[in-house]
Design an enzyme around this catalytic site. Structure first.
Site, PDB file in Angstrom:
ATOM      1  N   PRO A  67       0.837  -1.203   0.000  1.00 51.11           N
ATOM      2  CG  PRO A  67       0.008  -1.037   2.173  1.00 51.11           C
ATOM      3  CD  PRO A  67       0.725  -1.977   1.253  1.00 51.11           C
ATOM      4  CB  SER A  68       1.991   3.476  -2.335  1.00 53.59           C
ATOM      5  OG  SER A  68       1.037   3.296  -3.354  1.00 53.59           O
ATOM      6  CB  SER A  69      -1.755   6.751  -1.327  1.00 52.65           C
ATOM      7  OG  SER A  69      -2.338   7.976  -0.918  1.00 52.65           O
TER       8      SER A  69
END
Length: 352
Positions: free
Chosen positions: A56-58
């Site tokens: 997950p990046s945001s």
């Protein structure tokens, strides 16, 4: 608000955690308004398929986290605010509602996320200054700011943030050591360019991209040999489970620099706790099995990493097992100091 959300661990009793507003508006609304974080981007946007990507990046933070951080920020009418990490734009909208869009600058490193957030903000009637750029650099063109808030975690407070905040101004940011454990720190900036303040509560944010690290695989530490390679065997009475809670990891990480853990689980519920240093010189393993009173340890390299963790745990235990709210952080031109109960009581470093 995003049209596609991933509710996260709690799930929504679906085979696929991916919820699309147009396909299932009621489930989407229930997921969106829960007090839980919502992943809105995977793998820096390179993954856009169904379900989950790799990393997950945001995300949208859970509402209680958003509101507790805004409470710590103590924004007042007339304040100018710099936000690091626009994300979906929700936090920027709340800030704009509080002090007016003309007093808010929000910085987002991901261009696609920034543009999507900009549209949402405009659709909601807000028009803050929206910048695509490296949040670690802040945004000097509109400085100085009365308040700065980060919605990505750091292991070191960028000096630009302090330089761009007025004396007496407040910085609120999630901070965590390399080892793990993380909490929101509330720093007051002084006239001499330093900043100091207390940790105000546990957090678990994605790392600021400028401070991400790529971990070296275990095989590199073993030098191509099979475990335990040249590891020296010993036994310990301290269970690996005893050092796994988030606030304990924070206390250990404050004392054991540039080292990090990794758990290798097994089907029977046992696991191996790996410890490695960032310099790729030392490693340790501790094997956990239920109902054991002693645990097998192997250590290799100039640093005895499990010994360091044991020493750090014993210090934490001797201090009355403090949680986050007894710790604080001071940032100067020479570096950062974590302290317990008062700035004059720095947390000792075991090694490194």
């Amino acid at each position: 608000m995003p049209d596609v959300i991933w509710p996260g661990r709690a799930g929504m009793n679906r085979q696929d955690d991916r919820v699309i507003r147009s396909e299932d508006p009621e489930t989407w609304r229930a997921a969106f308004y829960r007090d839980a974080p919502i992943t809105t981007q995977w793998d820096d946007g390179t993954y856009t398929g169904p379900g989950k990507g790799k990393i997950p990046s945001s995300s949208n933070s859970m509402p209680t986290m958003v509101f507790s951080m805004l409470d710590a920020l103590n924004v007042q009418q007339g304040h100018r605010v710099l936000e690091i990490g626009t994300g979906s734009g929700w936090n920027a909208a709340l800030l704009s509602h509080r002090v007016g869009s003309e007093n808010v600058v929000t910085v987002e490193v991901d261009g696609a996320s920034a543009r999507d957030a900009r549209k949402r903000l405009n659709d909601a009637g807000f028009d803050p200054v929206s910048i695509i750029g490296d949040g670690a650099k802040g945004y000097a063109d509109a400085a100085p700011y009365d308040r700065l808030i980060a919605t990505a975690s750091v292991g070191s407070i960028p000096r630009q943030w302090i330089a761009q905040t007025k004396p007496g101004g407040i910085i609120v940011a999630p901070w965590g050591p390399a080892y793990g454990g993380e909490a929101v720190v509330r720093l007051t900036v002084a006239g001499d360019g330093t900043a100091s303040g207390w940790f105000v509560g546990s957090s678990a944010f994605m790392r600021l991209r400028a401070q991400r690290v790529q971990r070296t695989p275990v095989r590199e530490y073993l030098g191509g040999r099979k475990w335990p390679a040249d590891g020296i065997r010993s036994m310990t009475n301290l269970s690996p489970d005893a050092v796994g809670d988030w606030h304990i990891m924070f206390a250990v990480g404050a004392q054991v620099p540039e080292a990090f853990p990794w758990m290798e689980p097994y089907d029977d519920g046992s696991y191996t706790l790996w410890l490695r240093d960032t310099a790729v010189t030392s490693w340790a393993t501790t094997d956990y099995e239920q109902d054991r009173e002693e645990f097998e340890v192997y250590q290799s390299g100039p640093r005895r990493l499990w010994d360091e963790v044991e020493t750090a745990y014993q210090w934490w235990d001797a201090q009355g097992r403090p949680r986050f709210d007894r710790f604080g952080l001071t940032v100067t031109g020479e570096g950062e100091t974590i302290w317990l109960d008062a700035p004059g009581n720095p947390v000792p470093r075991v090694s490194g």
